[in-house]
Each structure stands twice: as structure tokens, then as C-alpha cells.
Design a protein around this motif. Sequence first.
Motif, short mmCIF file in Angstrom:
data_model
loop_
_atom_site.label_atom_id
_atom_site.label_comp_id
_atom_site.label_asym_id
_atom_site.label_seq_id
_atom_site.Cartn_x
_atom_site.Cartn_y
_atom_site.Cartn_z
N GLN A 55 -11.82 -1.86 -10.98
CA GLN A 55 -10.91 -1.97 -9.84
C GLN A 55 -9.49 -1.53 -10.21
N VAL A 56 -9.04 -1.94 -11.38
CA VAL A 56 -7.70 -1.56 -11.83
C VAL A 56 -7.63 -0.06 -12.11
N LEU A 57 -8.62 0.46 -12.83
CA LEU A 57 -8.62 1.88 -13.17
C LEU A 57 -8.77 2.77 -11.94
N ASN B 117 1.89 1.66 -14.23
CA ASN B 117 1.75 1.18 -15.59
C ASN B 117 0.46 0.35 -15.68
N PRO B 118 -0.44 0.66 -16.64
CA PRO B 118 -1.72 -0.06 -16.73
C PRO B 118 -1.57 -1.58 -16.89
N ASP B 119 -0.65 -2.01 -17.74
CA ASP B 119 -0.47 -3.45 -17.96
C ASP B 119 0.01 -4.13 -16.68
N LYS B 120 0.94 -3.50 -16.00
CA LYS B 120 1.46 -4.05 -14.74
C LYS B 120 0.36 -4.08 -13.67
N ALA B 121 -0.46 -3.03 -13.65
CA ALA B 121 -1.56 -2.97 -12.67
C ALA B 121 -2.55 -4.11 -12.89
N VAL B 122 -2.85 -4.42 -14.14
CA VAL B 122 -3.76 -5.53 -14.43
C VAL B 122 -3.15 -6.84 -13.96
N GLU B 123 -1.89 -7.06 -14.29
CA GLU B 123 -1.21 -8.29 -13.87
C GLU B 123 -1.22 -8.44 -12.36
N GLU B 124 -0.89 -7.37 -11.65
CA GLU B 124 -0.84 -7.43 -10.19
C GLU B 124 -2.23 -7.65 -9.60
N MET C 294 -8.48 -5.83 -20.77
CA MET C 294 -7.30 -5.07 -21.19
C MET C 294 -7.69 -3.93 -22.11
N GLY C 295 -8.66 -4.17 -22.98
CA GLY C 295 -9.14 -3.13 -23.88
C GLY C 295 -9.75 -1.96 -23.12
N LEU C 296 -10.51 -2.28 -22.07
CA LEU C 296 -11.10 -1.22 -21.25
C LEU C 296 -10.03 -0.43 -20.52
N VAL C 297 -9.10 -1.11 -19.88
CA VAL C 297 -8.05 -0.44 -19.12
C VAL C 297 -7.18 0.41 -20.05
N GLN C 298 -6.73 -0.17 -21.14
CA GLN C 298 -5.87 0.58 -22.07
C GLN C 298 -6.64 1.70 -22.77
N GLY C 299 -7.91 1.44 -23.12
CA GLY C 299 -8.72 2.46 -23.78
C GLY C 299 -8.97 3.66 -22.90
N VAL C 300 -9.32 3.42 -21.64
CA VAL C 300 -9.55 4.54 -20.72
C VAL C 300 -8.25 5.29 -20.48
N THR C 301 -7.16 4.56 -20.29
CA THR C 301 -5.86 5.20 -20.04
C THR C 301 -5.44 6.06 -21.23
N LYS C 302 -5.58 5.52 -22.42
CA LYS C 302 -5.17 6.22 -23.64
C LYS C 302 -6.05 7.44 -23.94
N ASN C 303 -7.35 7.33 -23.68
CA ASN C 303 -8.31 8.38 -24.05
C ASN C 303 -8.83 9.18 -22.86
N LYS C 304 -8.13 9.10 -21.75
CA LYS C 304 -8.60 9.71 -20.50
C LYS C 304 -8.91 11.20 -20.64
N LEU D 241 -17.80 6.29 -14.94
CA LEU D 241 -18.18 7.11 -16.10
C LEU D 241 -17.16 6.96 -17.23
N ARG D 242 -15.90 6.92 -16.89
CA ARG D 242 -14.86 6.77 -17.92
C ARG D 242 -15.04 5.46 -18.69
N ILE D 243 -15.29 4.38 -17.98
CA ILE D 243 -15.48 3.09 -18.64
C ILE D 243 -16.71 3.13 -19.55
N ALA D 244 -17.82 3.65 -19.04
CA ALA D 244 -19.06 3.70 -19.82
C ALA D 244 -18.89 4.57 -21.07
N ILE D 245 -18.24 5.71 -20.92
CA ILE D 245 -18.04 6.59 -22.07
C ILE D 245 -17.11 5.95 -23.09
N LEU D 246 -16.10 5.25 -22.63
CA LEU D 246 -15.24 4.52 -23.55
C LEU D 246 -16.08 3.53 -24.36
N GLU D 247 -16.92 2.76 -23.68
CA GLU D 247 -17.76 1.79 -24.37
C GLU D 247 -18.70 2.46 -25.36
#
Length: 126
Positions: free
Chosen positions: A12-14, A23-30, A42-52, A79-85
Motif C-alpha cells: 500500500q505504501v509503495l 519520502n518513504p519513511d514519511k509515507a509509512v508513518e502517514e 520498513m525493510g521492504l519499503v526502503q529496499g524497494v525504494t533503494k533498489n528500484k 513484482l518489486r516487493i517479490a523480487i526484493l525478497e
Amino acid sequence: MNRHTAREKAFQVLFQLDINDNNPDKAVEEHLETLEIDAFLMGLVQGVTKNKTAIDDIISYHLENWTIDRIASVEKTILRIAILEINYIDDIPTNVSINEAVELANMYGDEKSGKFVNGVLSKIIA
């Protein structure tokens, strides 16, 4: 928060970040507001954002008769989340990542989303 719920919240955040540049951190908080922020989420959100870019390159390479720009945001985000994992997180079995991705696609996408996500991920792990 269990990992299934964390994946759903990360999706949902991504998805929101894919539409609105934030900002990913702000989006998670909101997004979570009253829920405690989970380290896995947070690892998923930051990982996808960093490695997009690298993740999108993997998706693009394995598409047949499609471009990444034609993929709907729902499927692209899943797909981005699954590939990150699969490629970046060692303690999650590949089949778990694929099953979770297909389940999210069936919940949030249309009737063909689950099959599409499963097909792309199957090509990536082959």
C-alpha cells in the motif's frame, strides 16, 4: 505485525509512492498512523525504494511482448516487493515470496493479475 500484514502494508505504501513522489519513511508513518512501525515493513519499503532501478531492470528483462511501462502499478509494485525478497532477503523461501505476491495480486489486482505476477516471477527464478 506478521509478515503477511507487513507485506500488504508495504504494498500500500509503495503503491502510493509510485503515484505520489514522497519520502518513504514519511509515507509509512502517514499510512500506519496508529499502528507500530514494523522492521520488516520498513525493510521492504526502503529496499524497494533503494533498489528500484535494478529491480525494474530484472522485471524488464523477463517480460515477453511487454514493457515495464505497460504494467499496471498494482502488478508492478507487487513484482518489486517479490523480487526484493527473492534477490535481496536471504531468510525468505522463494516459494513463500511468490505465493504472497500472487495472493496480493489476487486481492488488489484484476482477475488476471495473479496469473500475470506468477508468470513473471516464474521466469525470473527459472
